[in-house]
Design an enzyme around this catalytic site. Structure first.
Site, PDB file in Angstrom:
ATOM      1  CD  GLN A 213      -2.357   1.184   2.855  1.00  0.00           C
ATOM      2  OE1 GLN A 213      -1.814   0.553   3.768  1.00  0.00           O
ATOM      3  NE2 GLN A 213      -3.406   1.941   3.054  1.00  0.00           N
TER       4      GLN A 213
ATOM      5  CB  SER B  81       2.195   6.730   4.774  1.00  0.00           C
ATOM      6  OG  SER B  81       1.060   6.166   5.357  1.00  0.00           O
TER       7      SER B  81
ATOM      8  CD  GLU C 145      -4.454   0.567   6.606  1.00  0.00           C
ATOM      9  OE1 GLU C 145      -4.904   1.680   6.271  1.00  0.00           O
ATOM     10  OE2 GLU C 145      -3.241   0.333   6.710  1.00  0.00           O
TER      11      GLU C 145
ATOM     12  CD  GLU D 103      -2.456   9.804  19.443  1.00  0.00           C
ATOM     13  OE1 GLU D 103      -2.424   9.116  18.397  1.00  0.00           O
ATOM     14  OE2 GLU D 103      -1.674   9.620  20.393  1.00  0.00           O
TER      15      GLU D 103
HETATM   16  C1  LIG Z   1       4.116  -0.781  11.377  1.00  0.00           C
HETATM   17  C2  LIG Z   1       3.525   0.217  10.422  1.00  0.00           C
HETATM   18  C3  LIG Z   1       3.194  -0.179   9.145  1.00  0.00           C
HETATM   19  C4  LIG Z   1       2.653   0.730   8.230  1.00  0.00           C
HETATM   20  N1  LIG Z   1       2.389   0.294   6.958  1.00  0.00           N
HETATM   21  C5  LIG Z   1       1.958   1.193   6.032  1.00  0.00           C
HETATM   22  C6  LIG Z   1       1.790   0.788   4.670  1.00  0.00           C
HETATM   23  O1  LIG Z   1       1.999  -0.373   4.308  1.00  0.00           O
HETATM   24  N2  LIG Z   1       1.409   1.711   3.762  1.00  0.00           N
HETATM   25  C7  LIG Z   1       1.155   3.004   4.110  1.00  0.00           C
HETATM   26  O2  LIG Z   1       0.797   3.787   3.226  1.00  0.00           O
HETATM   27  N3  LIG Z   1       1.319   3.428   5.398  1.00  0.00           N
HETATM   28  C8  LIG Z   1       1.719   2.558   6.356  1.00  0.00           C
HETATM   29  N4  LIG Z   1       1.904   2.962   7.667  1.00  0.00           N
HETATM   30  C9  LIG Z   1       1.759   4.381   7.974  1.00  0.00           C
HETATM   31  C10 LIG Z   1       0.622   4.764   8.899  1.00  0.00           C
HETATM   32  O3  LIG Z   1      -0.600   4.737   8.239  1.00  0.00           O
HETATM   33  C11 LIG Z   1       0.972   6.177   9.437  1.00  0.00           C
HETATM   34  O4  LIG Z   1       2.135   6.047  10.240  1.00  0.00           O
HETATM   35  C12 LIG Z   1      -0.135   6.767  10.247  1.00  0.00           C
HETATM   36  O5  LIG Z   1      -1.226   7.069   9.441  1.00  0.00           O
HETATM   37  C13 LIG Z   1       0.342   8.061  10.976  1.00  0.00           C
HETATM   38  O6  LIG Z   1       0.963   8.927  10.094  1.00  0.00           O
HETATM   39  P1  LIG Z   1       2.391   9.565  10.438  1.00  0.00           P
HETATM   40  O7  LIG Z   1       3.316   8.462  10.815  1.00  0.00           O
HETATM   41  O8  LIG Z   1       2.775  10.447   9.314  1.00  0.00           O
HETATM   42  O9  LIG Z   1       2.170  10.443  11.743  1.00  0.00           O
HETATM   43  P2  LIG Z   1       1.553  11.911  11.819  1.00  0.00           P
HETATM   44  O10 LIG Z   1       0.294  11.985  11.020  1.00  0.00           O
HETATM   45  O11 LIG Z   1       2.618  12.904  11.513  1.00  0.00           O
HETATM   46  O12 LIG Z   1       1.183  11.998  13.341  1.00  0.00           O
HETATM   47  C14 LIG Z   1       2.124  12.294  14.359  1.00  0.00           C
HETATM   48  C15 LIG Z   1       1.390  12.390  15.693  1.00  0.00           C
HETATM   49  O13 LIG Z   1       0.426  13.466  15.635  1.00  0.00           O
HETATM   50  C16 LIG Z   1      -0.868  12.983  15.934  1.00  0.00           C
HETATM   51  N5  LIG Z   1      -1.862  13.649  15.079  1.00  0.00           N
HETATM   52  C17 LIG Z   1      -1.764  13.880  13.741  1.00  0.00           C
HETATM   53  N6  LIG Z   1      -2.890  14.491  13.293  1.00  0.00           N
HETATM   54  C18 LIG Z   1      -3.712  14.627  14.355  1.00  0.00           C
HETATM   55  C19 LIG Z   1      -5.037  15.160  14.521  1.00  0.00           C
HETATM   56  N7  LIG Z   1      -5.719  15.684  13.495  1.00  0.00           N
HETATM   57  N8  LIG Z   1      -5.569  15.140  15.752  1.00  0.00           N
HETATM   58  C20 LIG Z   1      -4.887  14.597  16.810  1.00  0.00           C
HETATM   59  N9  LIG Z   1      -3.622  14.086  16.719  1.00  0.00           N
HETATM   60  C21 LIG Z   1      -3.057  14.079  15.501  1.00  0.00           C
HETATM   61  C22 LIG Z   1      -0.827  11.495  15.625  1.00  0.00           C
HETATM   62  O14 LIG Z   1      -1.807  10.786  16.357  1.00  0.00           O
HETATM   63  C23 LIG Z   1       0.581  11.136  16.026  1.00  0.00           C
HETATM   64  O15 LIG Z   1       0.653  10.915  17.418  1.00  0.00           O
HETATM   65  C24 LIG Z   1       2.421   2.079   8.616  1.00  0.00           C
HETATM   66  C25 LIG Z   1       2.744   2.476   9.929  1.00  0.00           C
HETATM   67  C26 LIG Z   1       3.296   1.568  10.820  1.00  0.00           C
HETATM   68  C27 LIG Z   1       3.638   2.019  12.208  1.00  0.00           C
END
Ligand SMILES: Cc1cc2nc3c(=O)[nH]c(=O)nc-3n(C[C@H](O)[C@H](O)[C@H](O)COP(=O)(O)OP(=O)(O)OC[C@H]3O[C@@H](n4cnc5c(N)ncnc54)[C@H](O)[C@@H]3O)c2cc1C
Length: 417
Positions: free
Chosen positions: A138, A141, A256, A386
């Site tokens: 997928q 991100s 998902e 969150e």
């Molecule tokens: C093990 C693992 C596998 C994954 N596999 C995939 C994959 O195969 N393909 C893919 O596309 N993605 C994948 N992901 C990505 C995953 O979907 C994202 O990590 C997730 O959506 C959070 O995005 P970010 O890491 O950019 O954090 P951010 O969005 O930058 O968030 C950082 C922090 O801010 C908080 N935050 C952000 N926005 C808000 C809001 N509006 N209100 C309150 N709090 C908020 C979050 O809760 C978090 O604590 C994977 C992640 C992990 C950990």
């Protein structure tokens, strides 16, 4: 605790049909060992027959039982939601994997292609997803776009019958093994962020796709960075209309959540009348249960595991009555993720030094540490706790929405990090 629901006549007949198929498909002696509750005999059958999850995926994936809800013409049964529960409960009962090795293909890509893909795409991809011949990843991100996925920056620019893709994805689970990826890319930067996205199927071996594995806290490399440099994607690989990528992506994301909630739930079904006992397995991982503080935490975990199972039971029985998945999807995802973290924290605390320093051949201790470290990801992957809490507040409790500062503003004009 144990709950039983009587099968209806149709459910009983379907269960018998699936059991008969299993008896044919499984190695000789498997069903007998399960029925006798003889773990040692089952392990021997497994070892003697060279059973592994990959070959099993090929076997069940070529039968219609692996996807009862998928259309008949693409390998499924065009069936009813309760069939999924019956199959699942029989897999648990027969000690078989309930999660496909091609989880992202079966759980996410397949349902999206079924809902939004062309006939040619359904024909080309769906059966090989089920059989596990083609693994999917997928590509959503990005370094600057996770929770706010619609802000993503990877660009796809049309060039005749093709699109040229440039950009970077991150966190891409199993990209290093994948044949295809579900790509969400920006095709129009001059409209609001949700409107300028298009959904594509990308050949992960195409020139210009570079996959770089990332080393995780656990020491393994589950996910990757993926770089796109002038990658050419045929327009025939576009899923849905140009600019309609967000609608297609929502199908992927909804599926998902359901797939991840299903994984973090212990694969228990009450419908078959048989359930594994994850509680005993957990207790065995907590060696010294005399300390009153450990006992209090154990009692708390027990209460939570019962709450979790009752919620799963409600969801399963609603599904058996033919109801569609409800808001329990987000609730389950958040609860299971946090429960798994609390549970693994307790096993680490209770095992003391043994949990942080162990003999090189002590696989059980290593597995405790691995489970604890891997559980950190549960509250991030598939939507953070969150963000899911905010969704529950808005959609279940009816509380006011978060202010959207970039609503209606062209993506190109929105400040980005
Ligand atoms: C093990 C693992 C596998 C994954 N596999 C995939 C994959 O195969 N393909 C893919 O596309 N993605 C994948 N992901 C990505 C995953 O979907 C994202 O990590 C997730 O959506 C959070 O995005 P970010 O890491 O950019 O954090 P951010 O969005 O930058 O968030 C950082 C922090 O801010 C908080 N935050 C952000 N926005 C808000 C809001 N509006 N209100 C309150 N709090 C908020 C979050 O809760 C978090 O604590 C994977 C992640 C992990 C950990």
């Amino acid at each position: 605790m144990r709950w039983d629901i009587e099968d209806t006549d149709a459910q009983r007949a379907f269960r018998a049909e699936f059991r008969a198929w299993l008896a044919e498909a499984l190695p000789a002696g498997w069903v007998e060992a399960v029925e006798a509750g003889d773990d040692a005999a089952l392990e021997k059958v497994k070892a003697d027959s060279g059973f592994n999850p990959f070959s099993w995926q090929g076997t069940i994936g070529r039968s219609p039982f692996s996807a009862p809800l998928w259309p008949k013409e693409y390998g499924g049964m065009s069936g009813e939601p309760w069939m999924v529960q019956v199959v699942r409960s029989e897999l648990v009962r027969h000690r078989l994997p309930t999660v496909s090795i091609n989880l992202l293909g079966v759980g996410l890509a397949g349902p999206t292609i079924i809902e939004h893909g062309s006939e040619a795409q359904k024909d080309r991809y769906l059966r090989k997803i089920l059989s596990g011949e083609e693994i999917w990843c997928q590509l959503f991100s990005e370094p600057g776009s996770g929770s706010d996925l619609a802000s993503l920056a990877t660009r796809a620019v049309r060039d005749g019958d093709e699109w040229v893709v440039n950009g970077q994805k991150v966190w891409t689970t199993i990209a290093q093994f994948a044949s295809f990826g579900m790509l969400l890319a920006r095709t129009d930067p001059d409209v609001a962020k949700h409107e300028g996205l298009t959904y594509f199927i990308v050949d992960m071996k195409a020139p210009g796709v570079e996959v770089r594995p990332l080393k995780q806290l656990t020491g393994s490399s589950e996910f990757n960075e993926v770089f796109f440099t002038d990658v050419r994607v045929p327009d025939a690989n576009r899923v849905g209309d140009v600019g309609d990528g967000w609608r297609c992506a929502r199908t992927t994301l909804m599926n998902e959540r359901a797939a991840l909630a299903g994984i973090s739930l212990d694969p228990v079904s009450f419908v078959g009348g048989v359930r594994r006992d994850p509680w005993t397995a957990f207790l065995e991982a907590v060696p010294d249960r005399r300390d009153p503080r450990v006992r209090q935490r154990l009692a708390q975990i027990y209460i939570e595991s019962e709450v979790k199972e009752i919620t799963a039971f409600r969801a399963n029985s609603a599904r058996m009555r033919g109801q569609q998945p409800g808001p329990e999807g987000a609730v389950n995802k958040v609860f299971n993720a946090e429960f798994n973290q609390r549970r693994s924290e307790l096993t680490i605390d209770a095992n003391g030094m043994h949990a942080v320093a162990w003999a090189p051949d002590d696989k059980a201790a290593e597995s405790l540490a691995h489970t604890f470290l891997r559980a950190r990801a549960n509250t991030i992957e598939g939507g953070t706790s969150e963000v899911l809490r905010s969704q529950m507040a808005e959609r279940i409790l009816g509380l006011p929405r978060d202010p959207e500062v970039d609503k209606g503003v062209a993506w190109v004009e929105v400040k980005r990090n």
